[in-house]
Every structure is written in C-alpha cells, then in structure tokens.
Motif scaffolding. Sequence first.
Motif, PDB file in Angstrom:
ATOM      1  N   SER A 367       0.850  -1.180   0.000  1.00 22.57           N
ATOM      2  CA  SER A 367       0.000   0.000   0.000  1.00 22.57           C
ATOM      3  C   SER A 367       0.897   1.245   0.000  1.00 22.57           C
ATOM      4  CB  SER A 367      -0.902  -0.038   1.228  1.00 22.57           C
ATOM      5  OG  SER A 367      -1.215   1.245   1.638  1.00 22.57           O
ATOM      6  N   LEU A 368       0.768   2.044  -1.038  1.00 23.42           N
ATOM      7  CA  LEU A 368       1.604   3.254  -1.149  1.00 23.42           C
ATOM      8  C   LEU A 368       0.713   4.470  -0.987  1.00 23.42           C
ATOM      9  CD1 LEU A 368       3.936   2.521  -4.175  1.00 23.42           C
ATOM     10  CD2 LEU A 368       4.561   2.581  -1.777  1.00 23.42           C
ATOM     11  N   LYS A 369       1.076   5.319  -0.049  1.00 21.76           N
ATOM     12  CA  LYS A 369       0.299   6.553   0.099  1.00 21.76           C
ATOM     13  C   LYS A 369       1.260   7.717   0.061  1.00 21.76           C
ATOM     14  CE  LYS A 369      -3.863   4.915   2.141  1.00 21.76           C
ATOM     15  NZ  LYS A 369      -4.457   4.466   3.374  1.00 21.76           N
ATOM     16  N   ARG A 370       1.092   8.559  -0.932  1.00 20.60           N
ATOM     17  CA  ARG A 370       2.000   9.665  -1.122  1.00 20.60           C
ATOM     18  C   ARG A 370       1.790  10.721  -0.043  1.00 20.60           C
ATOM     19  NH1 ARG A 370       3.632  10.488  -7.280  1.00 20.60           N
ATOM     20  NH2 ARG A 370       3.480   8.254  -7.485  1.00 20.60           N
ATOM     21  N   GLY A 371       2.871  11.248   0.442  1.00 23.95           N
ATOM     22  CA  GLY A 371       2.801  12.407   1.320  1.00 23.95           C
ATOM     23  C   GLY A 371       2.365  12.105   2.737  1.00 23.95           C
ATOM     24  N   GLN A 372       2.082  10.848   3.029  1.00 26.36           N
ATOM     25  CA  GLN A 372       1.628  10.554   4.381  1.00 26.36           C
ATOM     26  C   GLN A 372       2.816  10.129   5.239  1.00 26.36           C
ATOM     27  OE1 GLN A 372      -2.008   8.400   4.306  1.00 26.36           O
ATOM     28  NE2 GLN A 372      -1.804   7.773   6.426  1.00 26.36           N
ATOM     29  N   GLN A 373       2.961  10.745   6.365  1.00 31.35           N
ATOM     30  CA  GLN A 373       4.097  10.460   7.228  1.00 31.35           C
ATOM     31  C   GLN A 373       3.693   9.483   8.330  1.00 31.35           C
ATOM     32  OE1 GLN A 373       7.283  11.808   6.758  1.00 31.35           O
ATOM     33  NE2 GLN A 373       6.407  12.499   4.841  1.00 31.35           N
ATOM     34  N   GLY A 374       4.693   8.854   8.917  1.00 33.24           N
ATOM     35  CA  GLY A 374       4.438   8.021  10.088  1.00 33.24           C
ATOM     36  C   GLY A 374       3.994   6.620   9.719  1.00 33.24           C
ATOM     37  N   PRO A 375       4.042   5.733  10.683  1.00 36.03           N
ATOM     38  CA  PRO A 375       3.693   4.335  10.399  1.00 36.03           C
ATOM     39  C   PRO A 375       2.192   4.151  10.197  1.00 36.03           C
ATOM     40  CG  PRO A 375       4.131   4.625  12.733  1.00 36.03           C
ATOM     41  CD  PRO A 375       4.403   5.950  12.088  1.00 36.03           C
ATOM     42  N   GLN A 376       1.859   3.169   9.384  1.00 37.60           N
ATOM     43  CA  GLN A 376       0.454   2.822   9.210  1.00 37.60           C
ATOM     44  C   GLN A 376       0.271   1.367   9.615  1.00 37.60           C
ATOM     45  OE1 GLN A 376      -0.645   3.434   5.113  1.00 37.60           O
ATOM     46  NE2 GLN A 376       0.928   4.993   4.970  1.00 37.60           N
ATOM     47  N   VAL A 377      -0.754   1.103  10.363  1.00 35.93           N
ATOM     48  CA  VAL A 377      -1.037  -0.277  10.749  1.00 35.93           C
ATOM     49  C   VAL A 377      -2.424  -0.644  10.219  1.00 35.93           C
ATOM     50  CG1 VAL A 377      -1.333  -1.870  12.659  1.00 35.93           C
ATOM     51  CG2 VAL A 377       0.395  -0.083  12.799  1.00 35.93           C
ATOM     52  N   TRP A 378      -2.457  -1.746   9.479  1.00 38.96           N
ATOM     53  CA  TRP A 378      -3.750  -2.235   8.977  1.00 38.96           C
ATOM     54  C   TRP A 378      -4.218  -3.345   9.899  1.00 38.96           C
ATOM     55  CZ3 TRP A 378      -6.150  -1.707   3.833  1.00 38.96           C
ATOM     56  CH2 TRP A 378      -5.642  -0.619   3.116  1.00 38.96           C
ATOM     57  N   SER A 379      -5.441  -3.235  10.368  1.00 40.59           N
ATOM     58  CA  SER A 379      -5.955  -4.303  11.231  1.00 40.59           C
ATOM     59  C   SER A 379      -6.446  -5.453  10.355  1.00 40.59           C
ATOM     60  CB  SER A 379      -7.106  -3.788  12.085  1.00 40.59           C
ATOM     61  OG  SER A 379      -8.236  -3.583  11.276  1.00 40.59           O
ATOM     62  N   TRP A 380      -6.641  -6.604  10.990  1.00 39.43           N
ATOM     63  CA  TRP A 380      -7.088  -7.801  10.280  1.00 39.43           C
ATOM     64  C   TRP A 380      -8.420  -7.537   9.572  1.00 39.43           C
ATOM     65  CZ3 TRP A 380      -4.718 -12.519   9.859  1.00 39.43           C
ATOM     66  CH2 TRP A 380      -5.490 -13.535   9.305  1.00 39.43           C
ATOM     67  N   GLU A 381      -9.388  -6.958  10.317  1.00 41.25           N
ATOM     68  CA  GLU A 381     -10.724  -6.730   9.756  1.00 41.25           C
ATOM     69  C   GLU A 381     -10.650  -5.769   8.575  1.00 41.25           C
ATOM     70  OE1 GLU A 381     -10.472  -7.131  13.118  1.00 41.25           O
ATOM     71  OE2 GLU A 381     -11.443  -9.080  12.829  1.00 41.25           O
ATOM     72  N   LYS A 382      -9.814  -4.718   8.749  1.00 41.78           N
ATOM     73  CA  LYS A 382      -9.714  -3.703   7.705  1.00 41.78           C
ATOM     74  C   LYS A 382      -9.146  -4.320   6.421  1.00 41.78           C
ATOM     75  CE  LYS A 382      -7.943   0.946   7.171  1.00 41.78           C
ATOM     76  NZ  LYS A 382      -6.796   1.765   7.571  1.00 41.78           N
ATOM     77  N   LEU A 383      -8.112  -5.178   6.574  1.00 43.68           N
ATOM     78  CA  LEU A 383      -7.501  -5.821   5.415  1.00 43.68           C
ATOM     79  C   LEU A 383      -8.503  -6.752   4.733  1.00 43.68           C
ATOM     80  CD1 LEU A 383      -3.854  -6.797   6.334  1.00 43.68           C
ATOM     81  CD2 LEU A 383      -4.596  -5.696   4.252  1.00 43.68           C
ATOM     82  N   ARG A 384      -9.211  -7.509   5.549  1.00 39.63           N
ATOM     83  CA  ARG A 384     -10.187  -8.470   5.003  1.00 39.63           C
ATOM     84  C   ARG A 384     -11.253  -7.715   4.215  1.00 39.63           C
ATOM     85  NH1 ARG A 384     -11.220 -13.824   4.531  1.00 39.63           N
ATOM     86  NH2 ARG A 384     -13.383 -14.069   4.018  1.00 39.63           N
ATOM     87  N   GLN A 385     -11.733  -6.622   4.796  1.00 38.07           N
ATOM     88  CA  GLN A 385     -12.761  -5.820   4.137  1.00 38.07           C
ATOM     89  C   GLN A 385     -12.218  -5.230   2.842  1.00 38.07           C
ATOM     90  OE1 GLN A 385     -15.606  -6.227   5.545  1.00 38.07           O
ATOM     91  NE2 GLN A 385     -16.497  -5.277   3.728  1.00 38.07           N
ATOM     92  N   TYR A 386     -10.961  -4.752   2.916  1.00 37.55           N
ATOM     93  CA  TYR A 386     -10.325  -4.157   1.740  1.00 37.55           C
ATOM     94  C   TYR A 386     -10.228  -5.189   0.622  1.00 37.55           C
ATOM     95  CZ  TYR A 386      -6.778  -1.794  -1.076  1.00 37.55           C
ATOM     96  OH  TYR A 386      -6.093  -1.221  -2.096  1.00 37.55           O
ATOM     97  N   GLY A 387      -9.820  -6.428   1.005  1.00 39.39           N
ATOM     98  CA  GLY A 387      -9.703  -7.505   0.021  1.00 39.39           C
ATOM     99  C   GLY A 387     -11.036  -7.807  -0.634  1.00 39.39           C
ATOM    100  N   ILE A 388     -12.097  -7.875   0.159  1.00 38.47           N
ATOM    101  CA  ILE A 388     -13.422  -8.204  -0.378  1.00 38.47           C
ATOM    102  C   ILE A 388     -13.908  -7.093  -1.303  1.00 38.47           C
ATOM    103  CG2 ILE A 388     -15.836  -8.547   0.258  1.00 38.47           C
ATOM    104  CD1 ILE A 388     -14.752  -9.926   2.825  1.00 38.47           C
ATOM    105  N   GLU A 389     -13.717  -5.833  -0.865  1.00 42.50           N
ATOM    106  CA  GLU A 389     -14.173  -4.706  -1.670  1.00 42.50           C
ATOM    107  C   GLU A 389     -13.387  -4.605  -2.972  1.00 42.50           C
ATOM    108  OE1 GLU A 389     -16.702  -2.667  -1.252  1.00 42.50           O
ATOM    109  OE2 GLU A 389     -17.316  -3.759   0.543  1.00 42.50           O
ATOM    110  N   TYR A 390     -12.069  -4.842  -2.869  1.00 42.14           N
ATOM    111  CA  TYR A 390     -11.183  -4.649  -4.012  1.00 42.14           C
ATOM    112  C   TYR A 390     -11.571  -5.568  -5.161  1.00 42.14           C
ATOM    113  CZ  TYR A 390      -6.822  -3.979  -6.582  1.00 42.14           C
ATOM    114  OH  TYR A 390      -5.893  -3.685  -7.533  1.00 42.14           O
ATOM    115  N   TYR A 391     -11.920  -6.804  -4.849  1.00 40.83           N
ATOM    116  CA  TYR A 391     -12.181  -7.776  -5.911  1.00 40.83           C
ATOM    117  C   TYR A 391     -13.659  -7.892  -6.233  1.00 40.83           C
ATOM    118  CZ  TYR A 391      -7.391  -9.040  -5.060  1.00 40.83           C
ATOM    119  OH  TYR A 391      -6.043  -9.003  -4.925  1.00 40.83           O
ATOM    120  N   ARG A 392     -14.485  -7.022  -5.646  1.00 45.34           N
ATOM    121  CA  ARG A 392     -15.922  -7.129  -5.891  1.00 45.34           C
ATOM    122  C   ARG A 392     -16.231  -6.810  -7.337  1.00 45.34           C
ATOM    123  NH1 ARG A 392     -19.399  -5.560  -1.140  1.00 45.34           N
ATOM    124  NH2 ARG A 392     -19.277  -7.809  -0.856  1.00 45.34           N
TER     125      ARG A 392
END
Lengths: 392, 182
Positions: A367-392
């Motif tokens: 996951s690349l986000k331009r201009g955003q500083q600091g660490p990003q943590v993706w939670s399990w639920e968020k990733l799962r939801q992202y995966g389902i939405e992405y391939y819908r």
Amino acid sequence: MAADTNKFVIPIGPQHPALKEPANFEFWVDGEIVTGASVRLGYVHRGIEKGAEARTWTQNLYLMERICGICSHVHATAYTLGVEKLAGVKVPQRANAIRQLMAELERIHSHMLWLGVAAHEGGFDTLFMYSWRDRETVMDLLEKISGNKVHYSANLLGGVKFDITSELAAEIHKGLDFLEERNHFYMKVVTTDETFIGRTQDIGTMTTEKAEFLGAIGPTARASGVARDIRVDAPYLIYDQFPVKVMTHTSGDLHGRFIVRINETFESIRIIREILDHMPQGELTTRVPRRIPAGEVVSRVEAPRGELLYFIASNGSEKPERVKVRTPSLCNWSTVLSLAIGLKLADMPMLLSGIDPCFSCNDRSISLKRGQQGPQVWSWEKLRQYGIEYYR
Amino acid sequence: MVQQTLNSSWQNVLTKVTAWARINSPWAIHFNSGSCNGCDIQILATLTPRYDVERFGIKLQGSPRHADVLLCTGPVTMQARDALLRTYEQMPEPKFVIAVGSCGLSGGVFHGCYNIVGGINELLPVDVFVPGCPPRPEGIIYGVAVLLEALKAGKRPEPIQWSGSGLDGVLHSGSGLEDHHG
C-alpha cells in the motif's frame, strides 16, 4: 507503459496452457514483434504476512514453508535463522550441516524442474520428459530423508528433525552419481543441439550494466556476469566451511541462463558430497524459548531463484509482530518486461520462464500513500474488508 | 426449434459410446487458484515418465472448452475466484471437479487468511477430494481412478467411507515404480 490504441493487444492468462500458475500478461504486438508488455500479478495473494501475526512462532514455521512449494526449505531456513538470531540461540553444527544439505538438494530439484519447464515452453518436450524423469531421483532422496516429497519440514526452531544416517548417506551418494551423469548429458544437449541453440542464443540478451540497473538477482543476474550470491557474499549456515563457487556466464542471453543453472547443479552436487564426507558430529536440536525477546532482525539466504530476504520483528510475545518477506521472483519481473520489447511473440514463453518465475512467492500486497508520514497499521478486519471490496 | 430425438435403441448405443469414450480418455484441465505450487508440480509429475498417466488416456488439456475434468488446487484467493468460476463455466457438460491438496479441501494451512475463500467446494461442486500436502502422484492418479470407476457405474462418485485399511494399500505402497530410471 501506456497502451497504444492502434496496436493489437494479446492477453495471456490467468489460466493458460503455458503457465502452471495464474498471472496475467498483456503483450502489445506490431505484426509478430512485441512493442510493449505489462504484467498483472496478485492471483496467488493469500495474505500470509498478516496471517503470520495471528500464529505462534512454531506455527509460522509451517506457514512460511508453504509460501512456495518449490523452494519451501529455504523459506523455512530464512525464517528459523532470523528467529534463532533474535532468541540468541546457537544451533548445533550438525543441524546446520543437514539444513545446508537439504537446501542444496532442493536447489538440484528446483533447477532440474526449471530445465524441464523452460524446455517445454520452447517446444522441446523430450528434454522436459527426460529432466523430470531424472528429477524423481532427487525427489526420492528428499522423501527418504524427510518422509515427504515437497514440503520436507526439516527445520525446527533450534535445529532439524531428521538425522542423516550412514545408510542414507550411501543412498544420497548413489543418487548423486546418477544425477551428475545425467547433468553432463543435459549440458551436452543444451550446448550442442542446433534447434535448442537457435531458440536460446541471443534471445533476451541483458548486459551486466542493465542487470545491475534493473536489480536482477539470482541465476538471471549471474548469467549476465553479475557475481552476486548470498552464499558467498554473506555466508550463513556452514557455507563458510564449505564454500561454493559463484557460477557466472558472460553472454547474458537465455542460453547463458541454462548454462549457469546446470553449472549450479554440478556445484550443488559437489557441496553435498563434501558435507556428507565431513559431517560434523553432535546434537540435532537445542532449546528455543516459547517467547522470543523483543527486537528486529533481517535474515538473508540464497534461494534457487536468488536472494530471499526476511524481516522479522518481535515484541517479546509468543507471536511475531511483523514478518516481511521479499522473494527473488518479484525482483526479476522488470527484466522480462524490458527485454520483451523487440522480440518475437513466440519467444515470450521462454523469456518468461527464463527467470524461473514463481508466482506463489511474489504475490504480495503493498500500500503506497503519497505524502503521508508516520507508520500505518492495517488491522485484520480492515484488510479483510479491503480484500473483499477490491475484488468485488 | 424442435429437438430431434433418436429412437430409443440408437439413443442407448450413443450413450454407451460416449460413456466408453469418456472413461477411456478423460481430458483434464489444471487450474491453480492460489496454491503454493506443491500440488501443481505433483500434478505435472503425474504426466512425466515415472507415473505417465497418458498411458491411461488421461491428458492435460490447454483449453477449458475441451476438458472433462477440472483438476483444481489451492485455497481460492479472492482474485483467482472469478477466473476459476469462468474456467468452470466454459467447460462443456458433463464436467467433473477434482480438488487436489489440503488447501483445496479446506484452506489448509492458510485457513483464516484474509484474502482466501477457503476450499474449492465453497464455489464449485467437487466430485473427488485428494488430501495431502501435497498428495503423492499416486494419490492424484487414485483420485482420477475413483472418478472413472464411478463413471463406469454411471453415476457421480459417492463420498468415501473411511474403512481403516482400504485406502492404505493404494496410497502408501511403493507401487513397484522405484528404479524405473537408469
């Protein structure tokens, strides 16, 4: 690369007879000449790195082994070496020797598998059948040592599961004699067969500078004269006691990649014989705590396809905080896409298989986000939801 | 359009001939839906001289439109799901599915990972399950043989009842194929 609307686009995959694994390629062609190429990966993205965070250190050993079915042992080795370094454990020499022996047996199996598949893509099915028939010898050896043909599970945290008895050593010697003889035959075929040379010589030639520029690694880079091998540059296990010779070739074309890989098979056979003759004595395992002390570690090993890198972070609990894997296949894709331009469409299957691609290794999510500083943590639920939405 | 029907005796002969042809030469297509490659190299190994399934008429086929049997591996990732369904839909009837490997059965070691569906039978009707991580080539051949035996009897395979010893001899014997080389 931008799609030119006037050009004809040929899609290949995800299900295609030339590919044993799912991936999608698009080649823009002008007549028979390829003018552009793009690749779409991710069909084998399973979410292993995130899955590793939900499993214990020992469970992860088996998960990591199943990142790839061809080079399963090196994945487990890279992981265990990292965890052992974090835990500050010193592994017995005999265990290290057995790990190295398995790794080199695996390299033989992987290179022979590749030789067959690459020949098959070039329409040379006889060589495919020959090399796969002989490859069963090394598969039998791996099975006799570990009990399984593909996922050997030789590694434990702190050692290995299996010992090499003197009877086994004798069998390995016998198998190696056969394999060495067969590899001399393959070397002869690859260097003398006229149709084969016609399909490989001066196809996809990559200069040393270009290989460095594109970040090629493993046998693909070594065929272009880049002498880079983790086994020599940063020895792990007991590669400092049993050093390998880096096999390079100067031609940089497909033909060079065949020669480098067959030479590496000879080198592996030599190393295995040396280890068998000078096997260190001692224990097979040592104790590793259930909780690994907090810290971060980078562990590098040489997989059959090139450098394999693991970054492991621990927060002192029973489960890792982060496991990041960088596999060699992913690094070599840029070479294929840039070398494809100007070649004939019929050369594409061989060029693709020339880097020995392993899709199950290289499908990671970034996951690349331009201009955003600091660490990003993706939670399990968020990733799962992202995966389902992405391939819908 | 009026469906043309043959008279019943001819129809019987035609059914027998197609069944005979199907059993003697099942064409298979292989789809990797996110597996680790382990099962795929074992499937490929069944085609090579040590095991050589082509002597039974089993042939790996490039196009789904020519295939009778779908040999499917892997835990079905989200992205491969649509491609798998499309491949299955393109196959002509009657079609059969063999799920190869632990991942194809239940998701296996990846069970619970965020990007997988988990098990091929969640998407497709599976006729034969071949367990193992990965299964031995003999196991895959046995899976195909189970399917063909059932077809011979004119029905889809029934779920295997574990009898304790029945499968053991087939799946784990040396099968006399050692020392085939050299």
